[in-house]
Design an enzyme around this catalytic site. Structure first.
Site, PDB file in Angstrom:
ATOM      1  CB  SER A 187     -12.004  -2.500 -21.229  1.00 42.73           C
ATOM      2  OG  SER A 187     -12.143  -1.800 -20.185  1.00 42.73           O
ATOM      3  CE1 TYR A 200     -10.898  -6.926 -18.569  1.00 43.05           C
ATOM      4  CE2 TYR A 200     -10.638  -4.858 -17.511  1.00 43.05           C
ATOM      5  CZ  TYR A 200     -11.366  -5.797 -18.265  1.00 43.05           C
ATOM      6  OH  TYR A 200     -12.492  -5.294 -19.117  1.00 43.05           O
TER       7      TYR A 200
END
Length: 398
Positions: A187, A200
């Protein structure tokens, strides 16, 4: 004859400086465009899918599901793992794809489940070779540190980081035989801290670090390691309704004194901020699937993909929306969204500056030239990391 000294003003110096920088960047863009044209002319052939198998995690929805369909349509032998093999996503794969595609259950947080999946692949490869492993499974849990439990951190790390570690370690023996590749869907949050989603982000930082180390370690075996780093896309992980519902559930579980510390307007401010970020979600997940397809299909697998939507621009109106709490604190200062967002904006600009410096030094803004650089040189230039971002400032330069 007496020479008259020429005094160059500060404004002229700045114009010369910025003109030089612009010329340097434009030169890199021009090289990129020429390299892209050469690649289209001379490097049209992709890896022939016949005889090659790909193992993909997290195929219930999103990137994994779409990639499984894409690769099946191209003729690859696909092993698509789903956490819910009887769910909608798995059922759709079975109905819409050929008999080359296998849907199997796997939980990346369970060693035994990963081992069973590995044994299934070994038994069903037949004459195929395992060409690639795509670590795509991921989850989003938690918010700020205060609004996240230790279990939120543990769950994110267990799936987003340790899940990739488990699968990679299990399938390395097959990949060493075929000199295949590993593609980790990490990500942009593994490069740039995104506030208020700390568990996250922390797990993605770990995943990016793992991928970078793995890339160097497996070069000896001829195994390519690629990191695809999507920004903000519409997937099952980024469902606004689910995220805000989870936030409300967290808020209800806190004590009155905790709520008093944060103030009555904190929840509403967070939701406004979250909705602002959600407005920048890109629905075109095909951008990421195209990147994954490319990294699996072309020889070498050393590609950098920059199609950046600079969603950080959302922080400008966010700064105005959340100017911070200016009222005198009772016992301690309350959290200021404004200050946090300003820090995020500055860190994002720093990150983007590093990106520009890296690519201009490389001589290619989008990194397409990496396909023609030797293995060792490409390693030195951090080969194989791609950012799948919807659209934006570097792409617009081209």
């Amino acid at each position: 004859m007496t020479q008259i000294p020429i005094v160059v003003g500060e404004s002229v110096k700045r114009i010369i400086y910025f003109s030089s920088v612009a010329l340097f960047i434009l030169t890199g863009v021009l090289i990129t465009m020429i390299a892209d044209l050469i690649k289209k002319i001379f490097f049209k052939s992709e890896i022939i899918p016949h005889g090659k198998a790909v193992f993909i995690t997290g195929c219930d929805t999103g990137f994994g599901n779409a990639l499984a369909k894409r690769l099946d349509s191209k003729g690859f032998h696909v092993f698509a793992t789903c956490l819910f093999p009887a769910g909608t996503g798995a059922t759709e794969l079975k109905a819409s794809c050929s008999n080359r595609l296998h849907v199997l259950h796997m939980d990346v947080t369970k060693d035994e489940s990963v081992k069973k999946a590995f044994e299934y692949v070994k038994q069903n490869l037949g004459s195929y070779e395992l060409w690639a492993v795509v670590n795509n499974a991921g989850i989003v849990k938690g918010f700020t540190v205060d609004f996240s439990s230790v279990d939120d951190f543990r769950d994110c790390i267990d799936v987003n980081f340790l899940g990739s570690v488990r699968v990679t370690k299990a399938f390395l023996p097959l990949l060493r035989q075929t000199k295949g590749r590993i593609v980790n869907v990490t990500s942009a949050a593994g490069e740039l801290p995104v506030p208020f989603f700390t568990p996250y982000v922390a797990s993605k930082y770990a995943a990016v670090g793992f991928t970078d180390c793995l890339r160097f370690e497996l070069d000896t075996w001829g195994i390519s390691v690629v990191s695809i780093e999507p920004e903000t896309f519409v997937t099952g992980l980024t469902c606004p309704e689910t995220i805000l519902k989870n936030f409300d559930a967290k808020l209800k579980g806190f004590s009155p004194s905790f709520k008093e510390d944060y103030g009555d307007d904190y929840a509403a401010s967070f939701k406004d901020y979250a909705n602002l970020v959600f407005s920048f979600l890109c629905p075109k997940i095909s951008i990421v699937v195209d990147d994954l397809d490319r990294d699996l299909g072309f020889p070498g697998g050393k590609y950098l993909s920059f199609t950046n939507q600079r969603f950080q621009k959302s922080l400008t109106p966010a700064r105005e929306k959340f100017p911070g709490n200016t009222s005198p604190p009772v016992t301690a200062p309350r959290p200021s969204f404004g200050d946090a967002l300003e820090e995020f904006r500055l860190s994002s600009l720093t990150f983007e500056l590093k990106v520009v410096v890296f690519f201009t030094r490389l001589g290619s803004v989008s990194g397409i030239l990496l396909s023609s650089i030797s293995d060792r040189e490409a390693l030195a230039l951090k080969k194989g990391r791609g950012h799948s971002w919807p659209s934006g400032w570097i792409q617009k330069l081209c």
